[in-house]
Design an enzyme around this catalytic site. Structure first.
Site, PDB file in Angstrom:
ATOM      1  N   SER A   8      -5.507  28.021 -21.888  1.00 30.78           N
ATOM      2  CA  SER A   8      -5.116  28.950 -22.817  1.00 30.78           C
ATOM      3  C   SER A   8      -7.116  29.161 -23.217  1.00 30.78           C
ATOM      4  O   SER A   8      -7.640  27.714 -22.644  1.00 30.78           O
ATOM      5  CB  SER A   8      -4.570  27.599 -23.710  1.00 30.78           C
ATOM      6  OG  SER A   8      -4.636  28.272 -24.593  1.00 30.78           O
ATOM      7  N   HIS A  31      -4.644  32.588 -20.625  1.00 35.12           N
ATOM      8  CA  HIS A  31      -3.555  32.748 -21.447  1.00 35.12           C
ATOM      9  C   HIS A  31      -4.193  32.757 -22.899  1.00 35.12           C
ATOM     10  O   HIS A  31      -4.786  32.556 -22.559  1.00 35.12           O
ATOM     11  CB  HIS A  31      -2.907  31.514 -21.271  1.00 35.12           C
ATOM     12  CG  HIS A  31      -1.840  30.701 -21.826  1.00 35.12           C
ATOM     13  ND1 HIS A  31      -0.548  31.572 -22.682  1.00 35.12           N
ATOM     14  CD2 HIS A  31      -1.424  30.049 -23.537  1.00 35.12           C
ATOM     15  CE1 HIS A  31       0.402  30.676 -23.053  1.00 35.12           C
ATOM     16  NE2 HIS A  31      -0.420  30.191 -24.353  1.00 35.12           N
ATOM     17  N   MET A  35      -1.484  33.633 -33.106  1.00 31.99           N
ATOM     18  CA  MET A  35      -0.741  33.193 -33.821  1.00 31.99           C
ATOM     19  C   MET A  35      -1.028  33.449 -35.042  1.00 31.99           C
ATOM     20  O   MET A  35      -1.853  34.256 -35.875  1.00 31.99           O
ATOM     21  CB  MET A  35      -1.919  31.097 -34.040  1.00 31.99           C
ATOM     22  CG  MET A  35      -1.558  30.767 -32.724  1.00 31.99           C
ATOM     23  SD  MET A  35      -1.134  29.282 -33.347  1.00 31.99           S
ATOM     24  CE  MET A  35      -1.825  28.557 -31.186  1.00 31.99           C
ATOM     25  N   MET A  66       2.895  33.411 -30.979  1.00 33.45           N
ATOM     26  CA  MET A  66       3.194  32.310 -31.788  1.00 33.45           C
ATOM     27  C   MET A  66       3.683  33.872 -33.669  1.00 33.45           C
ATOM     28  O   MET A  66       2.233  32.951 -33.943  1.00 33.45           O
ATOM     29  CB  MET A  66       2.804  31.013 -31.841  1.00 33.45           C
ATOM     30  CG  MET A  66       2.481  30.588 -30.102  1.00 33.45           C
ATOM     31  SD  MET A  66       1.566  29.746 -30.213  1.00 33.45           S
ATOM     32  CE  MET A  66       0.571  29.936 -29.285  1.00 33.45           C
ATOM     33  N   MET A 135       8.039  25.357 -23.935  1.00 27.63           N
ATOM     34  CA  MET A 135       6.487  24.431 -24.397  1.00 27.63           C
ATOM     35  C   MET A 135       6.751  22.795 -24.409  1.00 27.63           C
ATOM     36  O   MET A 135       7.909  22.451 -25.139  1.00 27.63           O
ATOM     37  CB  MET A 135       6.933  24.811 -26.161  1.00 27.63           C
ATOM     38  CG  MET A 135       6.512  26.380 -26.548  1.00 27.63           C
ATOM     39  SD  MET A 135       4.593  26.619 -26.236  1.00 27.63           S
ATOM     40  CE  MET A 135       3.271  25.636 -26.615  1.00 27.63           C
ATOM     41  N   ASP A 173       3.787  25.185 -21.134  1.00 28.58           N
ATOM     42  CA  ASP A 173       2.570  24.791 -22.209  1.00 28.58           C
ATOM     43  C   ASP A 173       2.699  24.106 -23.378  1.00 28.58           C
ATOM     44  O   ASP A 173       3.763  23.880 -23.684  1.00 28.58           O
ATOM     45  CB  ASP A 173       2.172  26.525 -22.511  1.00 28.58           C
ATOM     46  CG  ASP A 173       0.763  26.481 -24.474  1.00 28.58           C
ATOM     47  OD1 ASP A 173       0.416  25.757 -23.792  1.00 28.58           O
ATOM     48  OD2 ASP A 173       1.483  27.567 -24.488  1.00 28.58           O
TER      49      ASP A 173
HETATM   50  C1  DX5 Z   1      -0.128  25.593 -28.732  1.00 27.06           C
HETATM   51  C2  DX5 Z   1      -0.573  26.205 -27.355  1.00 27.06           C
HETATM   52  C3  DX5 Z   1      -1.288  25.762 -26.687  1.00 27.06           C
HETATM   53  C4  DX5 Z   1      -2.164  25.376 -26.293  1.00 27.06           C
HETATM   54  C5  DX5 Z   1      -2.772  25.063 -25.294  1.00 27.06           C
HETATM   55  O1  DX5 Z   1       0.660  26.346 -29.280  1.00 27.06           O
HETATM   56  O2  DX5 Z   1       0.087  27.798 -27.014  1.00 27.06           O
HETATM   57  O3  DX5 Z   1      -1.278  27.588 -25.536  1.00 27.06           O
HETATM   58  O4  DX5 Z   1      -3.239  26.516 -26.283  1.00 27.06           O
HETATM   59  O5  DX5 Z   1      -3.874  23.580 -25.606  1.00 27.06           O
HETATM   60  P1  DX5 Z   1      -3.591  21.965 -24.813  1.00 27.06           P
HETATM   61  O6  DX5 Z   1      -3.776  22.197 -23.204  1.00 27.06           O
HETATM   62  O7  DX5 Z   1      -4.819  21.241 -25.116  1.00 27.06           O
HETATM   63  O8  DX5 Z   1      -2.195  21.477 -25.175  1.00 27.06           O
HETATM   64 ZN    ZN Z   2       0.088  28.883 -25.415  1.00 32.55          ZN
END
Ligand code: DX5
Ligand code: ZN
Length: 223
Positions: A8, A31, A35, A66, A135, A173
């Site tokens: 990500s 990724h 948001m 999201m 998630m 994720d």
């Molecule tokens: C959170 C995101 C993830 C996030 C993961 O809402 O969907 O993709 O960036 O970050 P880490 O690996 O730091 O949890």
């Molecule tokens: Zn994500």
């Protein structure tokens, strides 16, 4: 299906995304966390930035929406040339129609579930999907602690996905790191998002390879 690491860029330098993607040549995809400050309490980037990323890399783009009303907004991300589009089932009005529309546009369709959303009600529609995103933190922010409570759901999702007779990836994720990736892989995940673990590492590309090899070691047959 081989193990895939899709870092990500949420914790990368947003002023230099092209350069940041260039630091992880070993990644199996990028990724991108979109948001909208409604579905989650955070605001990141949208379609124009995804179009700019598309123009700067040939890597597969894995778009994690999201956002509210993905039925309306998700198809444009497929039209922008992203390979995989993930919408949240909690936000989609017509997930089957949306999954079909994404596939018709040439993208892989993927559906995400927040940690407390059960997989069972969707068992009959999994054949519409190329990937299920589970998630392992509450969506909204990088750098949160991995939720072990999701591990049984990874197992059930793997079973239900296999029952379709189709190849459906299971992506995890949130909080994925050298500490947690093996248990996700053992439970049945094959695609791993890691944000802070990769971008806070001294050598992000070496971390991508280390994570992949830990996942492969956890499930020797999956190679
Ligand atoms: C959170 C995101 C993830 C996030 C993961 O809402 O969907 O993709 O960036 O970050 P880490 O690996 O730091 O949890
Ligand atoms: Zn994500």
């Amino acid at each position: 299906m081989g193990m895939k690491i899709t870092p990500s860029i949420l914790n990368a330098d947003f002023a230099n995304l092209g350069g940041e993607i260039g630091r992880i040549p070993s990644a199996d995809g990028i990724h991108v966390d979109v948001m909208d400050n409604h579905f989650v309490p955070n605001l990141t980037l949208g379609l124009p930035v995804v179009e700019a990323i598309r123009a700067t890399t040939d890597k597969e783009l894995d778009i994690h929406l999201m956002i509210e009303d993905p039925d309306r907004w998700a198809p444009a991300f497929a039209e922008a040339g992203a390979e995989t589009i993930t919408f949240h089932v909690e936000a989609a009005a017509a997930p089957i129609r949306l999954a079909r529309e994404l596939r018709a546009l040439g993208a892989k369709s993927s559906m995400a579930l927040k940690p407390a959303t059960p997989i069972e009600p969707y068992a009959e529609m999994l054949a519409e999907l190329d990937m299920i995103l589970l998630m392992t933190v509450e969506p909204g922010f990088g750098g949160q602690k991995f939720l072990d409570q999701v591990l049984p759901k990874i197992r059930r999702a793997r079973e239900l996905a296999d029952r379709t007779g189709q190849q459906i990836r299971i992506q995890v994720d949130g909080g994925v790191s050298v500490e947690t990736i093996a248990r996700c892989a053992e439970a049945g995940a094959d695609t791993f998002v890691a944000g802070s673990a990769v971008y806070r590492a001294e050598d992000p590309d070496a971390m991508v390879n280390e994570l992949r090899s830990l996942a492969e070691k956890a499930v020797p047959s999956a190679g």
